[in-house]
Design a protein around this motif. Structure first.
Motif, PDB file in Angstrom:
ATOM      1  N   ALA A 273       0.586  -0.781  -0.189  1.00 24.22           N
ATOM      2  CA  ALA A 273      -0.211  -0.032  -0.183  1.00 24.22           C
ATOM      3  C   ALA A 273       0.986   1.081  -0.142  1.00 24.22           C
ATOM      4  O   ALA A 273       2.079   0.922   0.524  1.00 24.22           O
ATOM      5  CB  ALA A 273      -0.691  -0.329   1.184  1.00 24.22           C
ATOM      6  N   ILE A 337      -1.161  -1.431   6.054  1.00 22.69           N
ATOM      7  CA  ILE A 337      -1.841   0.065   6.171  1.00 22.69           C
ATOM      8  C   ILE A 337      -1.738   0.810   7.559  1.00 22.69           C
ATOM      9  O   ILE A 337      -1.405   1.552   7.939  1.00 22.69           O
ATOM     10  CB  ILE A 337      -3.180  -0.422   6.085  1.00 22.69           C
ATOM     11  CG1 ILE A 337      -4.034  -0.777   4.652  1.00 22.69           C
ATOM     12  CG2 ILE A 337      -4.953   0.877   6.539  1.00 22.69           C
ATOM     13  CD1 ILE A 337      -5.553  -0.780   4.130  1.00 22.69           C
ATOM     14  N   TRP A 364      -3.174  10.352   7.289  1.00 26.49           N
ATOM     15  CA  TRP A 364      -2.048   8.857   6.791  1.00 26.49           C
ATOM     16  C   TRP A 364      -1.106   9.503   6.763  1.00 26.49           C
ATOM     17  O   TRP A 364      -0.493  10.267   5.788  1.00 26.49           O
ATOM     18  CB  TRP A 364      -2.695   7.897   5.217  1.00 26.49           C
ATOM     19  CG  TRP A 364      -4.160   8.164   5.826  1.00 26.49           C
ATOM     20  CD1 TRP A 364      -5.391   7.737   5.452  1.00 26.49           C
ATOM     21  CD2 TRP A 364      -4.160   6.456   6.727  1.00 26.49           C
ATOM     22  NE1 TRP A 364      -6.173   7.771   6.306  1.00 26.49           N
ATOM     23  CE2 TRP A 364      -5.719   6.264   6.898  1.00 26.49           C
ATOM     24  CE3 TRP A 364      -3.542   5.059   6.667  1.00 26.49           C
ATOM     25  CZ2 TRP A 364      -6.422   5.301   7.437  1.00 26.49           C
ATOM     26  CZ3 TRP A 364      -4.293   4.834   7.721  1.00 26.49           C
ATOM     27  CH2 TRP A 364      -5.072   4.247   8.037  1.00 26.49           C
TER      28      TRP A 364
END
Length: 817
Positions: A273, A337, A364
């Motif tokens: 990711a 994640i 994030w």
């Protein structure tokens, strides 16, 4: 705050790690040599764990809000940062009791099985806070059949498929559909219940293993057979408070066991990711077309979804389509994640539970993460456990790397294998290349007998920009780029051409392919006063059952016979027919099957199928659905038009039997059987003796032959009423002259079981049934009392006296039942 994490895998280790606010080291050391970095890591690593290994090179962030952390039952990895409690994830009463006794403030449920079994509902009932959806909403993962029906009803893009409970019915459908297909066990199968089948032989074997051999146990009692979507896979997860969603970085999971996406499906052999295949624009599209409609649809159904919603996607040429839903953090998606989450995980979860996610910023890191799963030899099949594991400390010590433990246990102070997926080696970096390099450097330091792992996780050829990422790759035409495939339409024409031309007579001058169909009236030259009679109608939502069943051959009969009956009531014989088929995406084979059905019905009715239209309209029609409409033109001599004006009181009403619902009332039928009763279309009910979907798809009957028999016998039909939408109440008055009503005896004929099932399961009022459905009588003929006996003798068992006409003074009901 006292927190409990439920589960024992790599996902739960990652959750526990994140809850303790353990953060990976800064990337300022990236310029240093690996040796220097390793040395520095050794100096700053955390203390030894109970498994005899040391934690990764990690630096503690701000003081954690979690004062005490429990993991039930946990594994060797969680033992170093939490207290493992020997309670199984499926022992819901024990989990509730422990949470109450230890005054747990928050419980986070990792695995899907306890969510599906109602662990959150149990915690709610005990006044305890647990993060995850309730059992009703968790059906999205617990029942792929529920999820498939839900997606179709909500217009969420997904593969066309059919649901089966019977092995023979599924096998018959499989042979009819042909490969490639995907066969899915409806229930929970630890990520292994999906088989991608390129050949019929492979598909039949998968079906036999799932339903016949029951290798997945009760999870395979119901299967879904669906089209095989082509494209790039991606996963999008989002936090949900039941109303608002906050997306996570898109991830790319690797399900197949071996390099090159070969071998059987697993629970996941690696992940990375963010995935470049899901660009920000595509993430927005998935949120708008998939995630938000899912949350909204569940809330409307009284099952609000609070937790993590996971959509497994295929990025096709026609946009993202849902492969499956999961109702929790993915494994191994959580391992890539969670290291990228900048906001405190506890803050995000509390915002979800308290319904204030819209006021919470979920931030994030602008970094990448790669996770490589190290598995036992033989996984996902049988494998051995108890193999000593070496090198975890060496792998942990590398920069920005952490080894999440899954199938591990401690024996005599040593770490040993205890499952199929043993470890998930995760590394982060400022870009995907460095994160991948670190992950594989760490993986190579780990050893145990039979250790297996894929060597192509996040490989460059796997993460090249998809045609759907950012600006989509140019296509042969702008029209195709808008979602309309002209080539598919042309292929459909080629496939149906032979069937259409088989209906032609010498009267057809131009047919398929022309702008308009030409039909010569030479055969009517001897007619005294020919009148053209036309009818246009549609099949309605019966097409949704056809799509769900993957049966496209019967609805062509429906539309032709419906239109034949509509002109027949005026005494007209059919001349020619035109069809109209529309869908979000045209599948040539399906279009051809529909038109072949139309052609068969036209041949039986003695009319020509001279043309039609296909329309591909993405965005107008829901994915997987289609619409079918037709127009029929017939003719009748002016002095032979049947208009009901000759009907007088005391005439006899004859009922001709229907073959089922014909083309009306399917919205109610779908609601009763699907939404209220939760039945799959392949359910075989004792009252029916055949799969429910097959009964509902029985074609509409044409009454042309019955009328021809009466005409040949010299019986005058004064009026005919085609019992369609509106049932008896609204259709009979359409053919009656002023001052005449109809009294029908409901006991005069046997109502087919399908109608009684709808009435009983749906709690539908008796009179409403006769206003919606034909109740087993598809056509009512009105003849004089003198000719009733001759009509019955001519038609034999095809007709029964159902009532008589009476004088009607405009007071009271005109149609009495």
């Amino acid at each position: 705050m006292r927190v409990m994490v439920v589960g024992s895998g790599g996902r739960e280790h990652a959750l526990a790690w994140k809850l303790m606010r353990v953060e990976q080291a800064s990337y300022e050391a990236d310029a240093t040599s690996e040796a220097d970095a390793t040395s520095e890591a050794d100096a700053t690593s955390a203390g030894p764990t109970s498994s005899g290994t040391e934690r990764a090179q990690l630096s503690l962030g701000p003081p954690t809000r979690v004062s005490q952390l429990f993991v039930t039952p946990g594994n060797g990895g969680t033992a170093g940062i939490a207290e493992n409690v020997p309670i199984g994830a499926g022992d819901i009463p024990a989990l509730v009791s422990f949470a109450r006794d230890r005054e747990i403030d928050l419980t986070i449920v990792g695995p899907e099985a306890p969510l599906v079994d109602g662990v959150v509902d149990a915690f709610d009932a005990a006044g305890l806070r647990a993060f995850g959806p309730g059992a009703a909403a968790a059906q999205l993962e617990g029942s792929k059949a529920f999820a498939k029906r839900f997606m179709v009803e909500e217009g969420i893009p997904t593969a066309v498929g059919a649901i089966f409970r019977d092995l023979d019915a599924a096998a018959a459908y499989l042979r009819q559909q042909g490969p490639p297909v995907v066969i899915k066990a409806s229930g929970l199968a630890a990520g292994k219940g999906v088989a991608v089948c390129p050949t019929l032989e492979v598909a039949e074997q998968a079906l036999q293993r799932t339903m016949g051999d029951r290798v997945f146990g009760p999870a395979g009692d119901v299967v879904i057979i669906e089209e095989c979507l082509m494209g790039e896979e991606a996963s999008l997860l989002a936090f949900s408070d039941g109303t608002t969603l906050a997306p996570m970085p898109p991830a790319r999971d690797y399900k197949r066991a071996y390099d090159g996406d070969r071998g059987p499906n697993t629970g996941g052999m690696g992940c990375y990711a963010p995935s470049p295949h899901l660009s920000p624009a595509l993430v927005d599209e998935v949120m708008e077309r998939v995630m938000q409609p899912t949350i909204d649809g569940l809330r409307r159904r009284g099952m609000p979804y609070v937790g993590v919603l996971y959509a497994g996607l295929m990025l096709t040429d026609h946009g993202p389509q849902v492969l499956e839903f999961n109702c929790r953090f993915g494994d191994p998606e959580a391992q890539v994640i969670l290291p990228l989450l900048e906001t405190d995980l506890v803050d995000v979860i509390l915002a979800c539970l308290e319904g204030r996610l819209d006021d919470t910023e979920v931030a994030w890191r602008a970094e990448s993460a790669v996770s490589v799963v190290v598995a036992s030899a033989g996984y996902p099949g049988s494998y051995q456990v108890g193999k000593p594991i070496a090198g975890v400390q060496a792998a942990d010590s590398l920069p920005s790397t952490v080894v999440f433990q899954a199938g591990t246990a401690e024996e005599d102070g040593a770490l040993v294998t205890a499952g199929g997926r043993v470890l998930a080696v995760t590394a982060t970096g400022p870009n995907l290349e460095l994160a991948r390099e670190r992950a594989y450097q760490a993986t190579e330091r780990i050893h145990f007998e039979g250790a297996e792992y894929r060597r192509d996780i996040a490989a460059p050829d796997h993460r090249a920009a998809s045609p759907l990422a950012g600006e989509r790759e140019p296509r042969p035409s702008a029209y195709a780029a808008a979602g309309v495939d002209i080539d598919a339409g042309e292929r459909a024409v080629e496939l149906m051409k032979e069937a259409v031309q088989s209906t032609y007579t010498s009267s057809v001058l131009t047919g398929i392919g022309a702008f308009g169909g030409l039909y010569a009236l030479d055969d009517l030259q001897q007619a005294r006063g020919p009148v053209l009679v036309s009818s246009t109608d549609g099949v309605g939502t019966k097409t949704m059952i056809a799509a769900a069943m993957g049966r496209y051959d019967t609805v062509g009969h429906d539309i032709v016979n419906h239109c034949i009956n509509d002109v027949l009531v005026q005494g007209a014989r059919p001349l020619f027919f035109l069809d109209y088929i529309a869908a979000d995406t045209l599948h040539p084979e399906r279009v051809a099957a529909i038109v072949e059905g139309c052609a068969e019905a036209c041949r039986a009715g003695g009319c020509a199928l001279i043309g039609g239209e296909t329309a591909e309209m993405p965005g107008v029609y829901r994915p997987g659905t289609f619409d079918l409409v037709g127009t029929l033109v017939g003719w009748v001599e002016r002095d032979q038009i049947i208009d009901g004006q000759k009907v007088v009181p005391n005439d006899v009403c004859l009922g001709l039997p229907s073959t089922g619902l014909h083309t009306n009332g399917f919205s109610l039928a779908r609601h009763v059987f699907g939404e209220m009763a939760g039945m799959a279309w392949d359910t075989v009910l004792p009252e029916l003796g055949s799969p429910l979907g097959e009964v509902l798809l029985t074609p509409h009957k044409s009454y042309l032959d019955d009328f021809e028999m009466l005409s040949g016998a010299g019986v005058e039909v004064k009026a005919m009423a085609h019992i369609t939408g509106g049932g008896f109440i609204e259709n009979l008055p359409r053919v009656l002259p002023p001052g005449v009503g109809v009294a029908l005896d409901r006991a005069a004929w046997d109502v087919p079981p399908i109608f009684r099932l709808i009435q009983e399961l749906g709690g539908v009022d008796e009179m409403e049934m006769y206003r919606v459905f034909n109740m087993g009588v598809g056509m009512v003929l009105i003849v004089s009392d003198d000719e009733a006996a001759a009509a019955l003798q001519t038609l034999g068992q095809q007709a029964v006296v159902v009532g008589r006409t009476f004088p009607w003074d405009r007071h009271g009901k005109r149609v009495r039942l």
